[in-house]
Design a protein around this motif. Sequence first.
Motif, mmCIF file in Angstrom:
data_model
loop_
_atom_site.group_PDB
_atom_site.id
_atom_site.type_symbol
_atom_site.label_atom_id
_atom_site.label_comp_id
_atom_site.label_asym_id
_atom_site.label_seq_id
_atom_site.Cartn_x
_atom_site.Cartn_y
_atom_site.Cartn_z
ATOM 1 N N LEU A 141 26.678 10.145 40.562
ATOM 2 C CA LEU A 141 27.587 10.289 39.420
ATOM 3 C C LEU A 141 27.063 11.228 38.346
ATOM 4 N N ALA A 142 25.772 11.144 38.050
ATOM 5 C CA ALA A 142 25.237 12.000 36.974
ATOM 6 C C ALA A 142 23.735 12.140 37.109
ATOM 7 N N LEU A 143 23.251 13.303 36.680
ATOM 8 C CA LEU A 143 21.810 13.507 36.511
ATOM 9 C C LEU A 143 21.556 13.468 35.006
ATOM 10 N N TYR A 144 20.443 12.899 34.630
ATOM 11 C CA TYR A 144 20.035 12.896 33.223
ATOM 12 C C TYR A 144 18.620 13.473 33.151
ATOM 13 N N GLU A 145 18.369 14.294 32.127
ATOM 14 C CA GLU A 145 17.009 14.826 31.983
ATOM 15 C C GLU A 145 16.029 13.702 31.657
ATOM 16 N N SER A 146 14.757 13.982 31.917
ATOM 17 C CA SER A 146 13.722 12.970 31.692
ATOM 18 C C SER A 146 12.493 13.637 31.086
ATOM 19 N N GLY A 147 12.720 14.746 30.381
ATOM 20 C CA GLY A 147 11.602 15.480 29.794
ATOM 21 C C GLY A 147 10.693 16.012 30.877
ATOM 22 N N ALA A 148 9.413 16.138 30.539
ATOM 23 C CA ALA A 148 8.436 16.578 31.537
ATOM 24 C C ALA A 148 7.444 15.449 31.725
ATOM 25 N N ARG A 149 7.042 15.240 32.966
ATOM 26 C CA ARG A 149 6.030 14.214 33.238
ATOM 27 C C ARG A 149 4.638 14.830 33.055
ATOM 28 N N SER A 150 3.744 14.076 32.437
ATOM 29 C CA SER A 150 2.372 14.525 32.196
ATOM 30 C C SER A 150 1.409 13.410 32.588
ATOM 31 N N MET A 151 0.127 13.777 32.684
ATOM 32 C CA MET A 151 -0.905 12.818 33.120
ATOM 33 C C MET A 151 -1.541 12.118 31.921
ATOM 34 N N TYR A 152 -1.861 10.846 32.082
ATOM 35 C CA TYR A 152 -2.610 10.166 31.017
ATOM 36 C C TYR A 152 -3.677 9.246 31.594
ATOM 37 N N ALA A 153 -4.790 9.192 30.854
ATOM 38 C CA ALA A 153 -5.968 8.446 31.318
ATOM 39 C C ALA A 153 -6.788 8.046 30.092
ATOM 40 N N LEU A 203 -7.309 -1.146 38.169
ATOM 41 C CA LEU A 203 -6.888 -0.873 39.553
ATOM 42 C C LEU A 203 -6.581 0.619 39.694
ATOM 43 N N ILE A 204 -6.061 1.189 38.626
ATOM 44 C CA ILE A 204 -5.832 2.648 38.573
ATOM 45 C C ILE A 204 -6.485 3.195 37.304
ATOM 46 N N ASP A 205 -6.867 4.475 37.347
ATOM 47 C CA ASP A 205 -7.500 5.104 36.185
ATOM 48 C C ASP A 205 -6.482 5.818 35.314
ATOM 49 N N ALA A 206 -5.382 6.185 35.926
ATOM 50 C CA ALA A 206 -4.469 7.079 35.237
ATOM 51 C C ALA A 206 -3.060 6.883 35.776
ATOM 52 N N ALA A 207 -2.093 7.490 35.090
ATOM 53 C CA ALA A 207 -0.707 7.500 35.579
ATOM 54 C C ALA A 207 -0.070 8.768 35.052
ATOM 55 N N GLU A 208 1.189 8.976 35.376
ATOM 56 C CA GLU A 208 1.878 10.160 34.879
ATOM 57 C C GLU A 208 3.325 9.797 34.578
ATOM 58 N N ASN A 209 3.792 10.245 33.434
ATOM 59 C CA ASN A 209 5.177 9.961 33.036
ATOM 60 C C ASN A 209 5.522 10.794 31.801
ATOM 61 N N ASN A 210 6.760 10.614 31.322
ATOM 62 C CA ASN A 210 7.141 11.259 30.062
ATOM 63 C C ASN A 210 6.699 10.370 28.896
ATOM 64 N N ILE A 211 6.747 10.918 27.678
ATOM 65 C CA ILE A 211 6.256 10.150 26.525
ATOM 66 C C ILE A 211 7.097 8.888 26.260
ATOM 67 N N PRO A 212 8.446 8.935 26.359
ATOM 68 C CA PRO A 212 9.197 7.704 26.103
ATOM 69 C C PRO A 212 8.811 6.534 27.022
ATOM 70 N N SER A 213 8.517 6.811 28.292
ATOM 71 C CA SER A 213 8.121 5.719 29.196
ATOM 72 C C SER A 213 6.685 5.279 28.893
ATOM 73 N N TYR A 214 5.820 6.240 28.589
ATOM 74 C CA TYR A 214 4.423 5.960 28.213
ATOM 75 C C TYR A 214 4.402 5.020 27.006
ATOM 76 N N MET A 230 2.640 18.530 32.020
ATOM 77 C CA MET A 230 4.061 18.855 32.230
ATOM 78 C C MET A 230 4.318 19.349 33.655
ATOM 79 N N HIS A 231 3.841 18.566 34.623
ATOM 80 C CA HIS A 231 3.833 19.053 36.015
ATOM 81 C C HIS A 231 5.145 18.854 36.765
ATOM 82 N N SER A 232 6.029 17.977 36.266
ATOM 83 C CA SER A 232 7.304 17.796 36.988
ATOM 84 C C SER A 232 8.390 17.380 36.002
ATOM 85 N N MET A 233 9.601 17.880 36.229
ATOM 86 C CA MET A 233 10.730 17.488 35.376
ATOM 87 C C MET A 233 11.757 16.711 36.200
ATOM 88 N N SER A 234 11.257 15.964 37.154
ATOM 89 C CA SER A 234 12.080 15.143 38.051
ATOM 90 C C SER A 234 13.146 14.358 37.263
#
Length: 328
Positions: A141-153, A203-214, A230-234
């Motif tokens: 039905l629709a695509l919505y932007e999700s900013g850019a995903r980045s790494m955090y640790a 269990l994990i050292d890091a993750a990757e996401n956009n700032i709103p989810s972080y 900013m490795h993916s704009m999925s």
Amino acid sequence: MKLQPIKLCGLIAATVLAVSASTAMARTFRSADVHAKDFPTNKAVAFMGDELSKATGGKDSIKVFGDSSLGSEKDTVEQVKIGALDMVRVNTASFHGIVPESLIPALPFLFRDMDHFRKTMYGAQGDKILAAFEKAGFVGLALYESGARSMYAKKPLKNLQDMKGLKIRVQPSDLFVSLVTALGASPTPMPFAEVYTGLKTGLIDAAENNIPSYEEAKHYESAPVFSETMHSMSPEVLVFSKKIWDTLSKEEQAAIRKAAKDSVPYYVKLWDAKEKDARNAVLKGGAKIIPASDIDRQSFVNAEKPVWDKFANTPELKSLVQEIANAK
Ligand code: GTR
């Protein structure tokens, strides 16, 4: 006038019948999401529900179930597939294994910037991707932007050396597994709702996401350095169950499609504001942001080349990539 008992009974029976006939036809579509009620994705779907209700004279509406309350993205996609759930809003990563076209917008460093994303994903190429869901049993039905995903640790991640050996949570998607492997790190796929504990317990050292989810999921508590790789704009995607869709009238289908399309500009405004608020909130909460200008972007781009070759692997997918790249 005094009603005879017999007439009164008839009247009540007729009223009950009329009410039950209209409620039998009225539908409340259930839609799942991993985010909280007030997150832009959920507000957009609620807005869509209001539009749909107006368009159908109150007949159809939508109820959003947030906070992973109906399960992980993978679970809810399966429920939609079999028609046990009407709709779901997920990241397109959840469809990587079932809709090959959904892989393309997640390719690392594909979009030059947000304008490039909007021009293509809210335009012809986005429509092509949405149409491809049909073959897999979904109505896109629709695509919505999700900013850019980045790494955090716990530490800055500025170059490939910093990435070496890190255990990084990824969405359950082969593309994201390969993306992280290509950087010399070790991917751990897991559902969104488990990442907070994964980071807390080590269990994990890091993750990757956009700032709103972080920010929303409080990942900054255990991974306080957000490096703007900013490795993916999925993008996010909203889909309807094809099984249920086929039971609806043409008019209802058109009203649903229109309400979904109309929710996109509404969402974009909310998303812009949310990105700013979330950035301020994480900084206030003690996180540090390493700006994109401090990242050795070119080394990341070079390392990801094999991922493009691996996933854009048919003439159709290659030409979709080309179309997006050529869009000015
Ligand atoms: C968010 C996205 C969610 C989910 C989550 C994740 O950005 O909005 O749908 O995919 O990322 O990383 O699992």
